[in-house]
Design a protein around this motif. Sequence first.
Motif, PDB file in Angstrom:
ATOM      1  N   MET A  74      24.367 -10.237 -12.978  1.00  0.00           N
ATOM      2  CA  MET A  74      24.735  -9.557 -14.202  1.00  0.00           C
ATOM      3  C   MET A  74      23.443  -9.184 -15.125  1.00  0.00           C
ATOM      4  SD  MET A  74      27.311  -9.914 -17.313  1.00  0.00           S
ATOM      5  CE  MET A  74      28.715  -9.393 -16.468  1.00  0.00           C
ATOM      6  N   THR A  75      22.596 -10.389 -15.211  1.00  0.00           N
ATOM      7  CA  THR A  75      21.572 -10.325 -16.067  1.00  0.00           C
ATOM      8  C   THR A  75      20.441  -9.386 -15.357  1.00  0.00           C
ATOM      9  OG1 THR A  75      20.747 -12.267 -15.174  1.00  0.00           O
ATOM     10  CG2 THR A  75      21.645 -12.278 -17.452  1.00  0.00           C
ATOM     11  N   HIS A  76      20.319  -9.227 -13.865  1.00  0.00           N
ATOM     12  CA  HIS A  76      19.717  -8.600 -13.105  1.00  0.00           C
ATOM     13  C   HIS A  76      20.128  -7.159 -13.375  1.00  0.00           C
ATOM     14  CE1 HIS A  76      17.817  -6.398  -9.820  1.00  0.00           C
ATOM     15  NE2 HIS A  76      18.983  -6.150  -9.228  1.00  0.00           N
ATOM     16  N   SER A  77      21.462  -6.675 -13.337  1.00  0.00           N
ATOM     17  CA  SER A  77      21.831  -5.366 -13.265  1.00  0.00           C
ATOM     18  C   SER A  77      21.680  -4.867 -14.742  1.00  0.00           C
ATOM     19  CB  SER A  77      23.178  -5.392 -13.195  1.00  0.00           C
ATOM     20  OG  SER A  77      23.697  -5.635 -11.741  1.00  0.00           O
ATOM     21  N   ILE A 101      24.530   3.964 -12.776  1.00  0.00           N
ATOM     22  CA  ILE A 101      24.121   3.628 -11.582  1.00  0.00           C
ATOM     23  C   ILE A 101      23.675   2.208 -11.467  1.00  0.00           C
ATOM     24  CG2 ILE A 101      22.567   3.968  -9.549  1.00  0.00           C
ATOM     25  CD1 ILE A 101      22.424   6.941 -10.281  1.00  0.00           C
ATOM     26  N   ALA A 102      22.783   1.880 -12.557  1.00  0.00           N
ATOM     27  CA  ALA A 102      22.292   0.513 -12.634  1.00  0.00           C
ATOM     28  C   ALA A 102      23.244  -0.621 -12.690  1.00  0.00           C
ATOM     29  CB  ALA A 102      21.240   0.448 -13.646  1.00  0.00           C
ATOM     30  N   VAL A 103      24.114  -0.525 -13.711  1.00  0.00           N
ATOM     31  CA  VAL A 103      25.183  -1.410 -13.833  1.00  0.00           C
ATOM     32  C   VAL A 103      26.089  -1.745 -12.730  1.00  0.00           C
ATOM     33  CG1 VAL A 103      25.019  -1.414 -16.555  1.00  0.00           C
ATOM     34  CG2 VAL A 103      26.725   0.063 -15.345  1.00  0.00           C
ATOM     35  N   ASN A 159      22.691   4.348  -2.281  1.00  0.00           N
ATOM     36  CA  ASN A 159      21.347   4.733  -1.819  1.00  0.00           C
ATOM     37  C   ASN A 159      20.371   4.041  -2.599  1.00  0.00           C
ATOM     38  OD1 ASN A 159      22.269   6.185   0.565  1.00  0.00           O
ATOM     39  ND2 ASN A 159      22.467   7.705  -0.974  1.00  0.00           N
ATOM     40  N   HIS A 160      20.725   2.971  -3.576  1.00  0.00           N
ATOM     41  CA  HIS A 160      19.462   2.403  -4.328  1.00  0.00           C
ATOM     42  C   HIS A 160      18.896   1.357  -3.437  1.00  0.00           C
ATOM     43  CE1 HIS A 160      22.402  -1.297  -4.086  1.00  0.00           C
ATOM     44  NE2 HIS A 160      21.209  -2.086  -4.178  1.00  0.00           N
ATOM     45  N   ASP A 178      15.028  -1.298  -9.716  1.00  0.00           N
ATOM     46  CA  ASP A 178      15.591  -2.352  -9.233  1.00  0.00           C
ATOM     47  C   ASP A 178      14.629  -3.361  -8.405  1.00  0.00           C
ATOM     48  OD1 ASP A 178      17.700  -4.001  -8.132  1.00  0.00           O
ATOM     49  OD2 ASP A 178      17.610  -3.110  -6.099  1.00  0.00           O
ATOM     50  N   ARG A 179      13.655  -2.524  -7.722  1.00  0.00           N
ATOM     51  CA  ARG A 179      12.521  -3.237  -7.085  1.00  0.00           C
ATOM     52  C   ARG A 179      11.497  -4.162  -8.436  1.00  0.00           C
ATOM     53  NH1 ARG A 179       9.401  -1.620  -1.754  1.00  0.00           N
ATOM     54  NH2 ARG A 179      11.362  -2.103  -1.114  1.00  0.00           N
TER      55      ARG A 179
END
Length: 333
Positions: A74-77, A101-103, A159-160, A178-179
């Motif tokens: 979750m914290t990553h997202s 998209i990110a969450v 496609n992330h 994301d990366r």
Amino acid sequence: MKVRERTEEQEFKILSAYAAKSRDAVRDREEDLCDFRTAFQRDRDRIIHSKSFRRLKHKTQVYIAPGDHYRMRMTHSLEVAQISRTIARGLMLNEDLTEAIAVGHDVGHTPFGHAGEYALRELIGHYNHNEQSLRVVEHLERGGQGLNLTAEVRDGILNHTGDNKPFTLEGNIVRRSDRIAYLCHDYDDGIRAGMIKPSDLPQNVCNVLGTNPSSMITVMVSDIITESEGRNEILMSGRVKAAMDEFREFMFKKIYHSAELEPDRKKSKYVVSKLFEYYMDNPGSLPQEFLEREERWGLQTIVIDYIAGLTDLYAIKQFEKLFIPATWGIPQL
């Protein structure tokens, strides 16, 4: 004029010509429009309020059962969402779309992070968390009805990662963010865990990106905004991209594939494998909502859906319940 209509009008006036516009968003099933929120804002809200998103707070990023200050899914997202919005704002693209998209990009992740993903892949031959994330929002949420997200958000989630790129610039921002997020926060957590030190970084990474996670993010985000300004593509300069690739190679060697974490990775894969075997042999033990989907999807798919949705601790508890003998009290000597 409704608030939503005013926002949609502002998007056409303010955002880049290359930005995705919420007025043009498409859903598989038509529905009444909200008076206040755009289509992408509604998608973000639906994901944040979903059960699959809430479960991310108990799913591994890198370290299994870590301390309070280590990242979880979750914290990553949320960090991906923050980085994505910063880039989108700098390029005058649609921040709401990048956030949605990110969450949602990791809601299909298994327990134990990539160790769980690799275990399922070995068991059935094909399993990717990005595809499962799409399946979650399309078919599993809301009791099997799905969230009916826009095509732009679903494409960005799918496609992330992988060979195909999203069809929106916003989706490509999330792919880069994301990366950036996982490299920098996993580096930070690696220092906290005592596995690496800033002085361990390759010299070129230090020279270009720095050694502080915050400064690293700033360098890469700034580079993307500068290189992509006014262009219909999300780019990085050769110098920064080369440093980022070298940083990623370093992280795989020192953290992701490290011998120090291998025992936990093996144990995690074993737990996932044994749960899969058990539920394939005993499908009646699955929750009723999954059994009701068997006729449509088949046994293997519903077992995968169930296991992929488990949090780390719940998977461990199920394993203990199914395979570890109960203790009935220790006799007094």
